[in-house]
Every structure is written in structure tokens, then in C-alpha cells.
Design a protein around this motif. Sequence first.
Motif, short mmCIF file in Angstrom:
data_model
loop_
_atom_site.label_atom_id
_atom_site.label_comp_id
_atom_site.label_asym_id
_atom_site.label_seq_id
_atom_site.Cartn_x
_atom_site.Cartn_y
_atom_site.Cartn_z
N UNK A 192 62.70 -43.00 28.38
CA UNK A 192 61.80 -41.97 28.88
C UNK A 192 62.51 -40.63 28.97
N UNK A 193 63.59 -40.58 29.71
CA UNK A 193 64.30 -39.32 29.92
C UNK A 193 64.93 -38.80 28.63
N UNK A 194 65.44 -39.73 27.82
CA UNK A 194 66.09 -39.33 26.57
C UNK A 194 65.13 -38.59 25.64
N UNK A 195 63.86 -38.98 25.65
CA UNK A 195 62.88 -38.36 24.75
C UNK A 195 62.41 -36.98 25.23
N UNK A 196 62.83 -36.61 26.46
CA UNK A 196 62.48 -35.28 26.96
C UNK A 196 63.52 -34.22 26.61
N UNK A 197 64.71 -34.66 26.20
CA UNK A 197 65.76 -33.70 25.85
C UNK A 197 65.28 -32.81 24.70
N UNK A 198 65.45 -31.49 24.88
CA UNK A 198 65.04 -30.53 23.85
C UNK A 198 63.66 -29.95 24.05
N UNK A 199 62.92 -30.47 25.03
CA UNK A 199 61.57 -29.95 25.29
C UNK A 199 61.65 -28.58 25.95
N UNK A 249 59.42 -25.41 28.27
CA UNK A 249 58.39 -25.24 29.28
C UNK A 249 57.01 -25.12 28.62
N UNK A 250 56.05 -25.87 29.17
CA UNK A 250 54.69 -25.84 28.64
C UNK A 250 54.43 -26.84 27.54
N UNK A 251 55.48 -27.47 27.03
CA UNK A 251 55.31 -28.41 25.91
C UNK A 251 54.72 -29.73 26.43
N UNK A 252 53.93 -30.36 25.54
CA UNK A 252 53.37 -31.67 25.83
C UNK A 252 53.95 -32.67 24.84
N UNK A 253 54.38 -33.81 25.35
CA UNK A 253 54.95 -34.84 24.47
C UNK A 253 54.39 -36.21 24.83
N UNK A 254 54.27 -37.06 23.79
CA UNK A 254 53.90 -38.46 24.00
C UNK A 254 55.17 -39.30 23.84
N UNK A 255 55.52 -40.03 24.88
CA UNK A 255 56.75 -40.83 24.87
C UNK A 255 56.38 -42.30 24.80
N UNK A 256 56.95 -43.00 23.84
CA UNK A 256 56.70 -44.44 23.70
C UNK A 256 57.92 -45.20 24.23
N UNK A 257 57.69 -46.06 25.20
CA UNK A 257 58.77 -46.84 25.82
C UNK A 257 58.33 -48.28 25.98
N UNK A 258 59.31 -49.15 26.20
CA UNK A 258 59.00 -50.57 26.43
C UNK A 258 59.60 -51.01 27.75
N UNK A 259 58.79 -51.67 28.57
CA UNK A 259 59.30 -52.21 29.83
C UNK A 259 60.21 -53.40 29.54
N UNK A 260 61.31 -53.55 30.28
CA UNK A 260 62.21 -54.69 30.07
C UNK A 260 61.48 -56.01 30.26
N UNK A 261 61.95 -57.03 29.59
CA UNK A 261 61.30 -58.35 29.70
C UNK A 261 61.43 -58.94 31.10
N UNK A 262 62.47 -58.49 31.87
CA UNK A 262 62.65 -58.99 33.22
C UNK A 262 62.21 -57.97 34.27
N UNK A 263 61.30 -57.06 33.88
CA UNK A 263 60.82 -56.01 34.80
C UNK A 263 60.19 -56.65 36.02
#
Length: 449
Positions: free
Chosen positions: A199-206, A208-222
Motif C-alpha cells: 500500500x505505502x510503496x505504491x504511493x511513493x512519487x505521488x 498533491x491532488x493525485x488519485x491512484x488505484x492501489x492493488x494489494x493482497x491481504x496475507x493468508x494469515x490475516x
Amino acid sequence: MVKWEKIESNKVSLEIEIPSEKVNEAMEKAYYKLRGQFVIPGFRKGKAPRKIIESRYGSEVFNGEALDILAEPAYREAIKETELEPINQPELEPVQLEKDKPLILKVNVEVKPDVQLGEYRGVTIERVKKEITAASVDKYLESLREQHARLVTLEEGTLQEKDLAIIDFKGTIDGEPFNGSEAENYSLQLGSRTFIEGFEEQLVGAVKGEKRDLTVSFPSDYYHEELAGKEAVFHVEIKEIKRPQLPVLDDSFVQEITDDFNNIEDFRADAEKKLNEGLQKQLRVDLENRLIEQVAENCTVDIPASLVEREIDSLLREFEYYLRMQRLSLAQYARMFEGGMAQLREERREEAAKRAKVNLVLDAIVKAEGIEAAEADLNQRISELTERFKMNESLDEAREKFSHDGRLDMIKREIHYRKTMDLLVENANIVEITEEQAAAGEGSAGILE
């Protein structure tokens, strides 16, 4: 009179005989304590004679209370006389309890097992020689700058590690929102690992005002099972970017954070001194832990299962304290894993067995060396505790309180262990090695060849 015999490796059976005179006295005390519970026709409540009550309810009617009066003091006296060291609660069984006859009390109890001490004086142990370097002091001072950083709002520029992003986000799984997936004006520091991986890694480089769609996967032992292993898309808008601005490391900074120093030179010297003191304490603890583990390996003892279970309980209490800081209870954490609480206990069994053995070995060395907690030792330790916990009691008052709470014996045991560890270190053959030698695996064997 006390007789005892060993019935298992660390279990003994005692036969305690209490004179008939004491039995009769206890019966009479039991009568006076309980007579108000009996309603006998022709007598006011609590006024019926003992013989009348016994004839109506049986001669053994006061036996249970009499046994409670006699058993505990007799057991304590028997333990003192035999010099046994129980490790759990006794099982008490009256063999004979009658008026005008001695009480015969059978007691089964687990006691500390015998420890066959091996070599504990002159044990060879390595100690890595470490010192605080200028780089270590620099790193510490840099951490202080980061702690006192001022957040500056950026109108231009991109998000970087350690920046604070103010964001709105909304998460979905298969296009559907889920519980806890939405927030506005959320403050997220990049690099904090607050959110799930990616999640946080995909925000690097954004920006102000930008919109991004971040795709992540919850851990299997969440810990939320309904989300475990699933892919989610978070729609994120960057509302604001704030960047830490570090203060200049100069005299003004020192004067701002402390009243003890006026200039950076003195502050740095004090920091180096305190860091070195902390390092030496850490090295001492590490040396003592490795030394007592090695001493314990030289000793032979059958570790009672009850002591291992007790140490597992202690380890879990320590773990639960950590979990509370994460806003989790031990029961909640156990439900996240297959095997639950039983698995958590099993995972700690080996460490618990080590702890139990170390404690038994320390107790055996205390006994072999005749180590005692002198009055001066106790008073000093109690004074330290009253000062640390800001207790307003005098020394005598604090001592009485500790004794009443059952903590005085714990303090004595702590003093015993401290003196024992000092003895082991003083008599150890300590081999100094460098950090380079330790990293290369060149221990004392290589040095002594």
C-alpha cells in the motif's frame, strides 16, 4: 511427629501426626464458630450444646472445620522440620480424625528435584569487546533530530519515504466495499508499515491532488479471516503532503530539548557516556545469560512438568503485555492461528524448560554456596524499590507491606540470584574477542590453540 518418603522423582508423601489435645481444642473452636448455623428444637439459635448437635448431626459434624484449623499450620511446620521445598499446592487427606485421638494427616506434594551440579566455577565464556563509536553517537543525535522534526506542508514535490500523506481512501474487494475500508483525511507516514504490504510503496512519487488505484493482497494469515488471502483495490486521493524538516544540530537545539546543557559539545560527550553505559549493561546481561545457560548444560536434573507449565504461563503473560500495546488480547491472538492456545503453549515449551532448569540450577548453587540475603541487602533493595515506584512509606512500612503482599520472599530470591550471577561471572574464564572475530566465527577455541 512427621514421617516422609519419596514416592516419585520429585514427589513426596508425608505423614503428619497431631496430638489428641490439639485435635480436641480444634473441635471446640469449630463448635463455637459453627454453632450459630444449627437450629435445634428447644434451644435458641447458636445456644445448643455441642453434644446435642453431634448427637443430631453426627459426631463428625465439626471435623471439616477442625481440619481447616489444624492442617495448614501443621503442614507448614512439617515442611520447616523436613527442610523440603514444595513447588505446588499439597494434596491433603485425613487418615484419622476423631475426638480424643491424634489426627493422622497424609500429604502428597511436589518438591524441588535434586540437582546434580556440574562445573560452575571457572567456566570459559567469550565476551565480545564493543565500544560506542563516533558513528553510534551520530546515529543517536540524528534520531533526536528526527524526534524533534517540524512538519512542513509541500505545495510541490512528490511523496517520499518518511513523508506524512493526508489521504482519502476507499477499498473494495470484487467491486464491493468491506468493513474498515474507508476513511477521509487519514494521516499516513510512508515507511511506517501501518497498512498491508504494498500500500505505502505504491504511493511513493505521488503528488498533491493525485488519485491512484492501489492493488494489494491481504496475507493468508490475516487476523480478519474474511479478508485473508483476498485481493483488494484501494482508491486513494492525496489531499496533502507534509515533510519532516530536521532542526540544525547546534547549541540552540540542545538548549531547546534540555536544561542540563548549553552547548552541543557537552551534550554530545554526555550522550556518548550514557550510550556506553547502556552498552556495557547490555553486554553484561548477554554475558550472564550465556554463562548461566552453559552452567545449566553442565548440570543434570529432572525438570517437573508443573514447573515447565508455570514458565509457559509466565512467557504468555509477557507476550500478552506486548499484545495489549497492539490492542489485542491473548485470546484474540490465539484464535488467529490453527491450534489456538494449545499451539501457543507448545511453541514456548522448549524455552520454558530452559528457564525452569536455569532457576533450579541457580537455587542449587545458592544452597551449595550458602548464599544469603543479609538485612543490609534487603534494606538496600527495598529502598531502591520505594524510590523507583515513588512510594511514600518509610523503610519499615515498605518492608511490612512487601511482607504482607508476599513479595519479601521474591526480593530475597532476587538478591540470591544477583549474588549467584556475580559469583559465576567473577569466577568465569572470560575470553575477550573482537567483533570481527565473532562475525568470522573465530571464538575462544581458535584463540586458545
